[in-house]
Structures are given as C-alpha cells and as structure tokens.
Write a protein that holds these residues in place. Structure first.
Motif, PDB file in Angstrom:
ATOM      1  N   ALA A  65       0.686  -1.367   0.119  1.00 62.46           N
ATOM      2  CA  ALA A  65      -0.150  -0.177   0.003  1.00 62.46           C
ATOM      3  C   ALA A  65       0.800   1.130   0.026  1.00 62.46           C
ATOM      4  O   ALA A  65       1.945   1.284   0.631  1.00 62.46           O
ATOM      5  N   VAL A  66       0.542   2.331  -0.676  1.00 67.10           N
ATOM      6  CA  VAL A  66       1.254   3.479  -0.844  1.00 67.10           C
ATOM      7  C   VAL A  66       0.358   4.808  -0.618  1.00 67.10           C
ATOM      8  O   VAL A  66      -0.765   4.718  -0.998  1.00 67.10           O
ATOM      9  N   THR A  67       0.851   5.749   0.279  1.00 70.60           N
ATOM     10  CA  THR A  67       0.462   6.898   0.712  1.00 70.60           C
ATOM     11  C   THR A  67       1.108   7.864  -0.363  1.00 70.60           C
ATOM     12  O   THR A  67       2.406   8.129   0.065  1.00 70.60           O
ATOM     13  N   GLU A  68       0.269   8.729  -1.082  1.00 69.79           N
ATOM     14  CA  GLU A  68       0.954   9.836  -1.864  1.00 69.79           C
ATOM     15  C   GLU A  68       0.447  11.223  -1.272  1.00 69.79           C
ATOM     16  O   GLU A  68      -0.666  11.358  -1.265  1.00 69.79           O
ATOM     17  N   GLU A  69       1.259  12.116  -0.970  1.00 71.59           N
ATOM     18  CA  GLU A  69       0.869  13.517  -0.599  1.00 71.59           C
ATOM     19  C   GLU A  69       0.669  14.096  -1.865  1.00 71.59           C
ATOM     20  O   GLU A  69       2.013  14.207  -2.642  1.00 71.59           O
ATOM     21  N   ARG A  70      -0.104  14.958  -2.026  1.00 71.54           N
ATOM     22  CA  ARG A  70      -0.339  15.735  -3.393  1.00 71.54           C
ATOM     23  C   ARG A  70      -0.660  17.398  -2.933  1.00 71.54           C
ATOM     24  O   ARG A  70      -1.493  17.618  -2.303  1.00 71.54           O
ATOM     25  N   LYS A  71       0.182  18.180  -3.329  1.00 73.50           N
ATOM     26  CA  LYS A  71      -0.154  19.455  -3.120  1.00 73.50           C
ATOM     27  C   LYS A  71      -0.903  20.319  -4.180  1.00 73.50           C
ATOM     28  O   LYS A  71      -0.988  19.993  -5.386  1.00 73.50           O
ATOM     29  N   GLY A  72      -2.087  20.604  -3.552  1.00 73.08           N
ATOM     30  CA  GLY A  72      -3.149  21.257  -4.359  1.00 73.08           C
ATOM     31  C   GLY A  72      -3.329  22.754  -4.428  1.00 73.08           C
ATOM     32  O   GLY A  72      -2.429  23.591  -4.240  1.00 73.08           O
ATOM     33  N   PRO A  73      -4.314  23.364  -4.890  1.00 70.33           N
ATOM     34  CA  PRO A  73      -4.438  24.956  -4.894  1.00 70.33           C
ATOM     35  C   PRO A  73      -4.484  25.765  -3.438  1.00 70.33           C
ATOM     36  O   PRO A  73      -4.606  25.055  -2.583  1.00 70.33           O
ATOM     37  N   LYS A  74      -4.456  26.980  -3.732  1.00 68.91           N
ATOM     38  CA  LYS A  74      -4.931  27.751  -2.516  1.00 68.91           C
ATOM     39  C   LYS A  74      -6.165  27.571  -1.866  1.00 68.91           C
ATOM     40  O   LYS A  74      -7.151  26.965  -2.396  1.00 68.91           O
ATOM     41  N   ALA A  75      -6.394  27.661  -0.547  1.00 75.07           N
ATOM     42  CA  ALA A  75      -7.570  27.410  -0.004  1.00 75.07           C
ATOM     43  C   ALA A  75      -8.640  28.131  -0.397  1.00 75.07           C
ATOM     44  O   ALA A  75      -9.902  28.029  -0.465  1.00 75.07           O
ATOM     45  N   ASP A  76      -8.345  29.561  -0.879  1.00 82.06           N
ATOM     46  CA  ASP A  76      -9.050  30.371  -1.289  1.00 82.06           C
ATOM     47  C   ASP A  76      -9.326  30.616  -2.708  1.00 82.06           C
ATOM     48  O   ASP A  76     -10.032  31.446  -3.400  1.00 82.06           O
ATOM     49  N   ALA A  77      -8.909  29.592  -3.503  1.00 79.65           N
ATOM     50  CA  ALA A  77      -9.011  29.342  -4.861  1.00 79.65           C
ATOM     51  C   ALA A  77     -10.214  29.035  -5.476  1.00 79.65           C
ATOM     52  O   ALA A  77     -11.235  28.899  -4.477  1.00 79.65           O
ATOM     53  N   PRO A  78     -10.550  29.680  -6.731  1.00 81.48           N
ATOM     54  CA  PRO A  78     -11.617  29.583  -7.176  1.00 81.48           C
ATOM     55  C   PRO A  78     -12.446  28.155  -7.246  1.00 81.48           C
ATOM     56  O   PRO A  78     -11.741  26.995  -7.326  1.00 81.48           O
ATOM     57  N   GLU A  79     -13.699  27.870  -6.852  1.00 77.83           N
ATOM     58  CA  GLU A  79     -14.292  26.413  -6.774  1.00 77.83           C
ATOM     59  C   GLU A  79     -13.898  25.545  -7.697  1.00 77.83           C
ATOM     60  O   GLU A  79     -13.712  24.299  -7.787  1.00 77.83           O
ATOM     61  N   LYS A  80     -13.785  26.018  -9.001  1.00 73.68           N
ATOM     62  CA  LYS A  80     -13.520  25.111 -10.213  1.00 73.68           C
ATOM     63  C   LYS A  80     -12.230  24.563  -9.993  1.00 73.68           C
ATOM     64  O   LYS A  80     -12.122  23.339 -10.581  1.00 73.68           O
ATOM     65  N   ALA A  81     -11.163  25.292  -9.468  1.00 70.30           N
ATOM     66  CA  ALA A  81      -9.873  24.813  -9.452  1.00 70.30           C
ATOM     67  C   ALA A  81      -9.655  23.743  -8.375  1.00 70.30           C
ATOM     68  O   ALA A  81      -9.179  22.643  -8.493  1.00 70.30           O
ATOM     69  N   ILE A  82     -10.664  23.979  -7.256  1.00 69.67           N
ATOM     70  CA  ILE A  82     -10.801  23.016  -6.229  1.00 69.67           C
ATOM     71  C   ILE A  82     -11.159  21.730  -6.533  1.00 69.67           C
ATOM     72  O   ILE A  82     -10.651  20.719  -6.317  1.00 69.67           O
ATOM     73  N   GLU A  83     -12.487  21.808  -7.424  1.00 66.67           N
ATOM     74  CA  GLU A  83     -13.096  20.616  -7.880  1.00 66.67           C
ATOM     75  C   GLU A  83     -12.143  19.852  -8.830  1.00 66.67           C
ATOM     76  O   GLU A  83     -12.056  18.760  -8.652  1.00 66.67           O
ATOM     77  N   GLY A  84     -11.308  20.512  -9.708  1.00 67.15           N
ATOM     78  CA  GLY A  84     -10.544  19.777 -10.469  1.00 67.15           C
ATOM     79  C   GLY A  84      -9.313  19.138  -9.661  1.00 67.15           C
ATOM     80  O   GLY A  84      -9.086  17.806 -10.132  1.00 67.15           O
ATOM     81  N   PHE A  85      -8.888  19.340  -8.721  1.00 69.64           N
ATOM     82  CA  PHE A  85      -7.819  18.946  -7.845  1.00 69.64           C
ATOM     83  C   PHE A  85      -8.625  17.661  -7.134  1.00 69.64           C
ATOM     84  O   PHE A  85      -7.916  16.530  -7.029  1.00 69.64           O
ATOM     85  N   LEU A  86      -9.848  17.979  -6.732  1.00 72.30           N
ATOM     86  CA  LEU A  86     -10.461  16.703  -5.871  1.00 72.30           C
ATOM     87  C   LEU A  86     -10.651  15.576  -6.952  1.00 72.30           C
ATOM     88  O   LEU A  86     -10.470  14.481  -6.776  1.00 72.30           O
ATOM     89  N   ARG A  87     -11.093  15.880  -8.254  1.00 72.60           N
ATOM     90  CA  ARG A  87     -11.316  14.812  -9.084  1.00 72.60           C
ATOM     91  C   ARG A  87     -10.099  14.003  -9.293  1.00 72.60           C
ATOM     92  O   ARG A  87     -10.225  12.806  -9.646  1.00 72.60           O
ATOM     93  N   GLY A  88      -8.884  14.557  -9.567  1.00 71.50           N
ATOM     94  CA  GLY A  88      -7.723  14.149  -9.806  1.00 71.50           C
ATOM     95  C   GLY A  88      -7.282  13.253  -8.839  1.00 71.50           C
ATOM     96  O   GLY A  88      -6.560  12.075  -8.962  1.00 71.50           O
ATOM     97  N   ALA A  89      -7.496  13.862  -7.407  1.00 66.77           N
ATOM     98  CA  ALA A  89      -7.152  12.966  -6.349  1.00 66.77           C
ATOM     99  C   ALA A  89      -8.019  11.876  -5.761  1.00 66.77           C
ATOM    100  O   ALA A  89      -7.830  11.024  -5.178  1.00 66.77           O
ATOM    101  N   GLY A  90      -9.401  12.045  -6.409  1.00 71.14           N
ATOM    102  CA  GLY A  90     -10.353  11.012  -6.059  1.00 71.14           C
ATOM    103  C   GLY A  90     -10.875  11.315  -4.629  1.00 71.14           C
ATOM    104  O   GLY A  90     -11.375  10.276  -3.943  1.00 71.14           O
ATOM    105  N   LEU A  91     -10.754  12.376  -4.125  1.00 76.00           N
ATOM    106  CA  LEU A  91     -11.278  12.749  -2.785  1.00 76.00           C
ATOM    107  C   LEU A  91     -12.270  13.636  -2.636  1.00 76.00           C
ATOM    108  O   LEU A  91     -12.936  14.551  -3.557  1.00 76.00           O
ATOM    109  N   THR A  92     -13.127  13.903  -1.547  1.00 79.92           N
ATOM    110  CA  THR A  92     -14.005  14.898  -1.229  1.00 79.92           C
ATOM    111  C   THR A  92     -13.244  16.137  -0.428  1.00 79.92           C
ATOM    112  O   THR A  92     -12.274  16.062   0.140  1.00 79.92           O
ATOM    113  N   ARG A  93     -14.046  17.184  -0.424  1.00 82.71           N
ATOM    114  CA  ARG A  93     -13.395  18.513   0.241  1.00 82.71           C
ATOM    115  C   ARG A  93     -12.944  18.529   1.612  1.00 82.71           C
ATOM    116  O   ARG A  93     -11.971  18.828   2.152  1.00 82.71           O
ATOM    117  N   ASP A  94     -13.794  17.461   2.193  1.00 84.28           N
ATOM    118  CA  ASP A  94     -13.504  17.142   3.717  1.00 84.28           C
ATOM    119  C   ASP A  94     -12.280  16.405   3.954  1.00 84.28           C
ATOM    120  O   ASP A  94     -12.010  16.174   5.068  1.00 84.28           O
TER     121      ASP A  94
END
Length: 723
Positions: A65-94
C-alpha cells in the motif's frame, strides 16, 4: 514468498532469436512487476526451440500500500480549481488538509493506494509483454490480431506458495493460461500438468526436453568429443555453431557420420564451411593429418535403429553438397594453373564495381599494388613481390568457390596461389591481407602480408575520405573504423615505424581532384580552404590532400585512443603524446604513451605533474603580465638558496640524460630522468619565493621555471595531463 513460473509455448523459434528472446522476456516482465511494486529475489530465463520460460523466486504476494501526498491549490482558490484537484485525487473536500505556508493557506491531499494481489499485476504485465514483444520478425495466423514469431499455442502462468499453486487467469486472443505444458513433439507430445519450476523442469526432462540451452550445449559437446576421441579423432571447435545447434533441438542426440573418400582431399576449410553452412554439422578432424574425415550431426530424437537411418540420409545429402564444392574446387584449380593463371580472375574484376565513385575491384587492386610496393621497404618486404602479392590478393573474388562461400575469400586465394606456383609468402598475403577483422583477431606478421594488409586498409580509408563518405555517429557502412583499427594494430603490434602522413598522401594520389577538394572543404571549411589556395593563372598551387590527410589522421588518433583505453592508458596521457611532433608515427606515439603512463603511475611521476603545473601556471601568468617570454638566461650565479642551486644542478643532469634519450626515442629513460626532478622541484617551491623584490633574481627564477617547462614538455605535453 511466492514464486512465479511463465512459459510461452509455440511452434519452432529460430535458433538465432532464442537467446535474445529469453532475455527480453525476463526484462519486460521483471521491469513491469517492479514498476507495479512487486519486487523479487531472483529471476532466470530459458529457451528451447518451442518455448520461452521465465522463473521468478521470492516475489511479493501483493504490491505494498502506498500513501502519496499531493499539493493542491490555495484554500481560497476558485471552486472550479478545487473541484478539478479533487477529481484528480479522487477525494472529497472534507478529506483535504489545509496548511499554513509562506504563500498562504494551501490544500494538501493524502492519497492512499491499497496494494494489489500479485496475480492481478502478473496478468496485466504478461499480457502487455506478449502483445508488444520485440521479435525481429513476427507473423499473424488464423483470424486473430496477435503477432508472434511463430504461432503461439499455449501460456503457462503459475504462482506457487507454501499452500500450493495457483494459475493466473489470462486470455490473449483466445489463448487462455493454465498450468499445463507439453513435452517433446515426437517422443512425449502429451500435456503435462506442473505445480512449480522444479516440478516443471523435472517433468520436461522425463518428457525428453532439456530446458536450459547451456545444458543442451554441454551435452552436445561432451558426447561429440567423446565419440570423436573413441575413434582417434577430434571435433573442430566452433562456439557459434554449438550455440546454434543447441537451439535447434530439445533432446540432443549426437551421431557421427562418415565423409565419402571422394571428398577427403578437399581443403579442410571448404569441408568445414560447406557442412556448417548447409547442414549444421561439426567437422571431425584427424589430428595426425589435419584432414576432415567425419562429421557430427545432432538429431532431435532417439530412434529404434540408434540413428542409422538419420545418418544415412544426412550422408546422402552431404555427398550431394560436397560434390558441388568439389566441382568448384577442381574448376578453380584448372583456371589458377592455366597459362593465364589468376590474372584472368583479376581481369574479370574489371567488371565488378567496388564503389561507384571509386571504380572497379580491378582498379582497387591497381591502387593496392602501388601502395604495397611503396610500403614494402619500410616493413622489410621485397617491393616486386609485394606488388605481385597485392595484384593476386583479391583474385579469388572471381572464383566459383568464393562466389558460393564468400566467407572463404582470401583463404581460397592462398590455395590457388600455391597451386599456381607462387611463393608461400604471396599465398599467405592473399589469406592474411583482410586481417584483422575483429579486435581479438591476430594481425599479420610476415613482411609481405603486412605490406599488402596495410595497402588494402589505407586505400579504403583514403578512398572513402576522398569522396567524403566518412563514418557518422553509429553508422559506418564501409567498416572504416575497423580498417583504421586494423592499420593501428598492424603498425603497433609489428613495431613498424611509419610516417603515416606521407603514406596517406600516396594513398590519395589516384583519387580525382574534384572529390578531394570537396572532402577538403568539408574537413576545414570553405573559408579556410579558400584562404589556403593560391591561384597562379588557372593552376591551383595548394595541395588539397593536406587538409584531407590531417582530417584522416585525427580519425586515426581517435581510434588509437579507443585502442589504448582498452589497455588502461588514460585519454589525457594519449592527448599529451598526440600533441608532440611525429604524432603520425603511431608506433612511436604508443611507445611514448605507455612510457608516460608507467611514469605517472609512480609517486614521483604523479607529484612531478603537480610541480610542473605549478611552475607552468606561475610562468604563464607572469609572462602575460609582463608581456615578455621568459625562455632563456637562467644563471646559477644569481641563485640565492641551496634549493635553487640544487634545482639548477638537477635540471642540468636531467637534460644530459633526456636529450640523448629522446634522440634515440628511448622514452622510458627520458621519463625516468624527468620523474627524478620531482624532489628538487618540490624543495625549490617550499624554500623560494619566485616573485622576489629583486627584479634580477625574479627574472632569473622565471627563466628557471621556463627550463622546467622546456625539459618536461620535450618528453610530452604535460599541460594536457589532468589533475
């Protein structure tokens, strides 16, 4: 830890492809497994005519099993940028983590990838391997799209653990994997169920299949040599043929047959070549007479009559083959011993093109004859005989035997030359003038052979340089690197001192001037070439050969570096010797390089370089600053210290030894004397400040440094030495 067994079973794989295919199977599968996280302890690949096998020991049961840390956008970035990062990571906002950084609050994702079972990974990797396998040639069969060297019939893929064996499910174009294989095509064709590698190898052996090609080769060689020894004979060694034959059989059965008396008087090389090329037979020689009297063939099965039928068929086919060889031999002998002799063959070569810009084979022979005559006195051969040998060396290219077996060129020429009444030396030159063909081949040593071999290679180099067909990158279609290495080895290993520039100018002599001019322009550039040409009316005074010769000598120096690097002589040592006069005398150059290498391997030699560089650096800097050259005038009467006076004395003594030694080209003595300067130079620099306030003393010391530089660089250009 689990073990993995893979077998790809097919129709017969060409012997020449098997070893590479086994290596490719191992590399592709193991690389794929490791990339997916499955490491292993050991892997081994095997091949037979009908199968490629890979056995892997100590493989992981699953990828970790592998755990990978991935850096995303700023916390106040536009919602579309955050949503794209979430899709790529396969995670939810929380599931994201918000961290304070110098650039503000940044979102981070922790992506957990669970391990995968080994069977799933193996199935993916093996299917990809099969579909993309790099066969030199492949084919399709039936209605499927799969390509393989020959029709693929079954796939065995088995993971074995302490609890038992598990087949890895796999389907490639309708070919499903399992735990079965098949034995010998004729002796045991039934399906065999296996549970692991040891079981697999043992059951194959019981089914008349020897899996390891090395074991098959060892069996063939041992049985063949024992059989020949029992008859008072010996098998002619041929590693290439042994490797090929071991790839033609799964169950080697060695048989010894007889050559009909009609063919025993053929040259042994003719018998060997004919049997090897056409029948894959080993030659069996009588050690007393040197004649080839029998042959060894390797069958792929046992028979009730112990191979008698197989031998009878092979002997019949062999007689037909050798009847052709005998016809060629007798017909060629008639021509060689006729009134016109081998000259008729040379004349026929006037119709054979050597190169469309360099003329025919007959013109090549004429050029070789001129060169061989010039080279003969240098290598200790008779000029007339060298010219004759060069004219006959390639005559056998017109013979029927060489037309049938091109690999016998030169060798057959030696037989025909002897039959025509020429001397043994002329015959040997025909055989040896192609040598050396490889880095491990022997070089010719007889003076006549040396002259003709050098003429052949120098003509090739000068000819292709004249038409600007030089090697580029990895491409060398005319084997010019091999020719250059041949020139180097012949000169150096025979200790022939040859002014190569003058000889190369002779080689360029017959070449058309318009091609030479083009080659010269490419060698030094149009502007430099035009600047060198002086025109008096329509006559070009500048000899364009000079530029092309210089370029060719540089090429030979590059090949010499490769040759000497294989003898552990550093490139900077070679460069230090190439920078000296007479660098076109390769034997002299190698002698100098070896002596310098030996000197620098000592403590005195290594430390002398540091003293020399210190002296040279100081001198160079002060000459540049003062705008003068300190090259003479050092006088011991201006010396102020004992160390200074000791250095004067040491330089005088060294010069007395080095000058006559260099005149005699005794580099070892010269460099030993040079290395002895190490101690007085070190003592001088420890005790003396070169840039004295007294200008007379300063100039004297700089001139003393100039003597160090002059004496040391008279042996080799030590400024080229690194470190």
């Amino acid at each position: 830890m689990p073990d993995l067994l893979i077998e790809l079973f097919s129709e017969e794989i060409p012997a020449r492809m098997q070893r590479r295919a086994a290596a490719d199977l191992q590399k592709m599968v193991t690389d794929g497994l490791v990339e997916a996280g499955l490491t292993y302890a050991h892997a081994g690949a095997f091949s037979t005519p009908r199968r490629l096998t890979l056995a892997i020991e100590g493989m992981l049961a699953a990828s970790p099993a592998v755990t990978e840390e991935r850096k995303g956008p700023k916390a106040d970035a536009p919602e579309k940028a955050i949503e794209g990062f979430l899709r790529g990571a396969g995670l939810t906002r929380d599931q994201l983590e918000e961290r304070d950084t110098p650039k503000g609050k940044i979102l981070f994702a922790q992506i957990h990838k669970p391990g995968r079972p080994a069977a799933d990974i193996v199935a993916e990797v093996l299917e990809q391997t099969i579909r993309t396998f790099p066969w030199p040639k492949s084919m399709r069969w039936g209605a499927g799209s799969l390509k393989w060297v020959r029709p693929l019939q079954s796939i065995l893929c088995l993971i074995t653990t302490e609890d038992g064996a598990e087949s890895v499910p796999l389907d490639v174009d309708g070919i499903t994997s399992g735990n079965t294989t098949y034995g010998h095509r004729f002796l045991a064709p039934e399906a065999i169920t296996v549970s692991g590698f040891e079981d697999y190898e043992a059951k194959l052996k019981r089914a008349f299949v020897v899996l390891n090609p090395e074991d098959r080769a060892e069996t063939i060689w041992n049985d063949a040599t024992n059989m020949a020894f029992a008859a008072g004979l010996e098998v002619v060694e041929d590693a290439g043929l042994l490797a090929e034959v071991s790839g033609l059989v799964e169950w080697p059965v060695v048989l010894m047959g007889t050559i009909a008396d009609d063919f025993l008087e053929l040259p042994p090389e003719v018998l060997q070549t004919s049997m090897k090329e056409h029948q894959k037979f080993f030659s069996v020689r009588n050690p007393k007479s040197g004649r080839i009297e029998k042959f060894i063939t390797v069958a792929n099965r046992t028979t009730a009559d112990d191979g008698a039928t197989i031998l009878a068929g092979n002997e019949k086919v062999l007689s037909a083959r050798l009847a052709d060889a005998k016809f060629f031999w007798e017909n060629d002998l008639r021509v060689a011993t006729s009134a016109e002799g081998m000259a008729a063959w040379v004349e026929n070569l006037g119709n054979v093109t050597f190169h469309n810009k360099l003329g025919t084979q007959a013109e090549l022979i004429d050029r070789m004859a001129v060169l061989a005559r010039e080279l003969a006195p240098i290598v200790g051969a008779d000029p007339d005989e060298a010219e004759q040998a060069a004219k006959l060396a390639k005559a056998d290219l017109s013979s029927e035997m060489v037309y049938e077996f091109p690999e016998l060129q030169g060798l057959m020429g030696s037989y025909y030359a002897k039959a025509a009444g020429h001397s043994d030396a002329v015959a040997a030159a025909a055989k040896e003038h192609y040598a050396p063909l490889g880095p491990s081949d022997d070089v010719p040593t007889a003076p006549l052979s040396v002259a003709v071999a050098l003429a052949e290679k120098i003509d090739k180099l000068t000819g292709f340089w004249a038409i600007d067909e030089k090697p580029t990158g990895s491409k060398d279609p005319f084997a010019l690197r091999r020719a250059a290495l041949g020139v180097i080895r012949i000169l150096v290993e025979n200790k022939v001192s040859l002014p190569l520039c003058d000889t190369l100018v002779l080689g360029f002599g017959p070449q058309p001037s318009e091609w030479l001019e083009s080659a010269a322009r490419n060698a030094i550039g149009d502007a430099k070439f035009d600047a060198l040409i002086e025109i008096d009316g329509s006559e070009v005074v500048y000899d364009v050969k000079t530029a092309v010769v210089s370029d060719l000598v540089r090429f030979l120096h590059d090949r010499l570096k490769t040759y000497l690097r294989d003898q552990n002589i550093r490139h900077d040592i070679i460069d230090a010797c190439i920078a000296m006069p007479q660098n076109d005398d390769l034997t002299l150059l190698v002698t100098r390089a070896k002596a310098l290498s030996k000197t620098l391997a000592t403590d005195d030699g290594e430390n002398l370089i540091q003293g020399f560089k210190r002296a040279n650096n100081i001198l160079t800097a002060e000459e540049a600053k003062d705008g003068v050259e300190y090259s003479y005038g050092a006088d011991v009467k201006f010396a102020e210290t004992d160390e200074e006076r000791a250095l004067f004395k040491a330089l005088d003594e060294a010069e007395k030894t080095i000058t006559p030694a260099m005149d005699k080209q005794d580099f070892t003595t010269a460099m030993t004397a040079m290395a002895a300067l190490r101690a007085p130079i070190d003592a001088f620099f420890d005790a003396v400040q070169v840039n004295s306030d007294n200008q007379t003393v300063r100039r004297n010391r700089l001139n003393l440094l100039s003597r160090i530089r002059s004496i040391c660089t008279s042996v080799a250009d030590l400024t080229k030495i690194e470190g």
